[in-house]
Design an enzyme around this catalytic site. Structure first.
Site, mmCIF file in Angstrom:
data_model
loop_
_atom_site.group_PDB
_atom_site.id
_atom_site.type_symbol
_atom_site.label_atom_id
_atom_site.label_comp_id
_atom_site.label_asym_id
_atom_site.label_seq_id
_atom_site.Cartn_x
_atom_site.Cartn_y
_atom_site.Cartn_z
ATOM 1 N N LYS A 5 -60.992 -20.865 16.871
ATOM 2 C CA LYS A 5 -59.650 -21.464 17.133
ATOM 3 C C LYS A 5 -59.483 -22.773 16.343
ATOM 4 C CE LYS A 5 -59.384 -19.819 22.009
ATOM 5 N NZ LYS A 5 -58.071 -19.090 21.783
ATOM 6 N N ARG A 27 -59.775 -9.313 26.621
ATOM 7 C CA ARG A 27 -59.761 -7.780 26.898
ATOM 8 C C ARG A 27 -60.698 -7.017 26.855
ATOM 9 N NH1 ARG A 27 -54.676 -8.481 22.805
ATOM 10 N NH2 ARG A 27 -54.968 -10.517 23.690
#
Ligand code: BES
Ligand code: MN
Ligand code: ZN
Length: 492
Positions: free
Chosen positions: A276, A350
């Site tokens: 990020k 996920r």
């Protein structure tokens, strides 16, 4: 941590005698300048005057501290917004705001008047909850040089003192303390709460409240083939853990229905090799808010004792870039049997959740709710006011939606359907973990493939688990969203 807010809460049918460091909080609706102050004419005049003068408009989230003449106690006007929009959640927030303002004004004894309500029991519960939630602070790393000041007592004025009101206050305390326990975990920096420490705090809580711990360590995670959780965790010096805590009601039998609350437990999300950018990365210390909420719900449930077997499952890992990290293009084999191509290592939530969901099914769960700070995409869609809700089962979805409404944690249902399946189809594996926008929907679709036919609800709490700025009723930081919904659901 077990340090909780020490606030003595009681109900009374009359406003107590004035005393030093006392304040009376008076809810004022923006469309109703008149308030009833139980024959306290002087107080009533002061309140109505300031409302009628336009000094105080009663808008939601606003307040005004006044000093009634010839009395040393203060009056605290609490803006409630329009009466037509009144809800128990408005009252909860108003109470939180009043408690925070009282502490700011160095009030020791807060007396809270209720607006006219249909259900006084519910009103007492939300006022007690709101005050305990409102007094939460996350400044636990600040040196406390000045003496700590706290509000000692809250008196809620009711029409009739009944013993059920005691029970409501007790219930409010259990729930609010569990929400605050959750917030504290989610507010902890990544370094203070790696997976092993998260697991230790869960176990400490479980022991305190008589819950069973069945967590798996890294060797068991690998041995059982949980490639999603292992894959995300492999780049970190901190080993992943699968935190498992169980509640069994008295007399429960093994074949009784079992519900699973699965929470994302990424203790810090750098994005991994798909790193990020730096700006708001520090917020990713709260990427285990879903896991903390699942555990916080069990903390409350262990004390409130619904008649339902429930297990909390928290796949926990630290998502880090290193020479050992999983790379874009790698393929993992999950506990559910499917393989997943890792297109973006920042779509890690996920990957750990699918192992958590498959594990819930292997334990025999017949209904699943997962909670996860899963996607930036849900923040774009819904902001911080509503949690995104996805489900494969209308009945179960409606049960969770109703629970969330009773809890004052609103949700908004989003679609899960194969219309979006291109976003999770891989050329080389069963699925891929990222396929472009809309990502919240694609992520939910991937999770649904692992829930299969088991009724399942996914709550994407990326927007609702964290306040970007301080609120009248809460500091900037973690909100503990989900705990109240799950507790309501367990009693639903
Ligand atoms: N934990 C984040 C989602 C998130 C973002 C939560 C902002 C709270 C605030 C998640 O793991 C993530 O990184 N999602 C990415 C996925 C994308 C790169 C495939 C996102 O949503 O941008
Ligand atoms: Mn991520
Ligand atoms: Zn994440």
């Amino acid at each position: 941590m077990s340090k909780q807010i020490s606030l003595n809460i009681e109900t009374a049918t009359a406003i107590p005698q004035p005393s030093a460091r006392q304040a009376i909080a008076v809810p004022v609706f923006s469309d109703e300048p008149r308030v009833s102050l139980l024959n306290q004419d002087e107080l009533q005049r002061t309140v109505e005057q300031s409302a009628l003068n336009g000094e105080f408009k009663g808008e939601a989230g606003t307040q005004l501290l006044l000093h009634a003449s010839r009395s040393e106690r203060a009056l605290l006007l609490i803006g409630m917004g329009a009466h037509a929009d009144f809800s128990s959640d408005e009252l909860r927030r108003a109470s939180g705001m009043a408690a925070r303002e009282a502490r700011e004004a160095r009030v020791k004894h807060l007396v809270m008047l209720l607006p006219v309500v249909d259900d006084e029991r519910l009103a007492v519960r939300v006022v007690a909850e709101g005050a305990l939630l409102g007094l939460y602070e996350n400044n636990f790393y600040q040196s406390q040089d000045e003496e700590n000041f706290w509000v000692e007592k809250l008196t809620i004025i009711v029409s009739e003192n009944r013993s059920e009101l005691r029970d409501e206050i007790e219930r409010a305390r259990i729930v609010a303390e569990s929400v605050n326990w959750t917030r504290h975990l989610a507010d902890e920096p990544g370094a203070s709460l790696p997976p092993r420490e998260f697991a230790r705090r869960a176990a400490e809580m479980a022991q305190e409240f008589g819950l069973k711990v069945e967590s798996l360590d890294v060797d068991e995670i690998r041995a059982r083939g949980m490639g999603g959780l292992w894959g995300v965790g492999q780049g970190s010096e901190e080993k992943p853990a699968l935190i498992v805590v169980r509640y069994e009601p008295e007399g429960a039998r093994d074949n009784d229905e079992l519900w699973a609350f699965v929470g994302k437990g990424i203790t810090f999300d750098t994005g991994g090799i798909s790193l990020k950018h730096g700006l708001d990365m520090y917020e990713m210390k709260t990427d285990m808010a879903g896991g903390a909420a699942a555990l916080g719900a069990l903390r409350a449930i262990a004390q409130l004792k619904p008649n339902k077997r429930i297990v909390a499952i928290v796949p926990s890992a630290e998502n880090m870039p290193s020479g050992h990290s999983i790379k874009p293009g790698d393929v993992v084999k999950t506990f559910g049997g499917y393989t997943i191509e890792v297109v973006d290592t920042d779509a890690e939530g996920r990957m750990v959740l699918v192992d958590g969901i498959a594990y819930a099914k292997s334990l025999g769960a017949s209904r699943i709710v997962d909670l996860a700070t899963l996607t930036g995409s849900i923040i774009v869609a819904l902001g911080e006011h509503r949690t995104g809700l996805f489900s494969n089962d209308d009945d179960w979805a409606n049960q969770v939606i109703e629970a969330s409404e009773r809890a004052g944690e609103p949700t908004w249902r989003m679609p899960v359907s194969d219309d979006y399946k291109k976003r999770i189809e891989s050329d080389i594996a069963d699925f891929k973990n990222y396929g472009g926008r809309p990502d919240a929907t694609a992520a939910a679709l991937l999770l649904s493939k692992f829930a299969q036919k088991t009724p399942w609800v996914h709550l994407d709490i990326a927007g609702t688990s964290w306040y970007d700025e301080a609120q009248p009723h809460a500091p900037k930081g973690s909100t503990g969203v989900g705990v109240r919904t799950l507790v309501e659901l367990a009693f639903g």
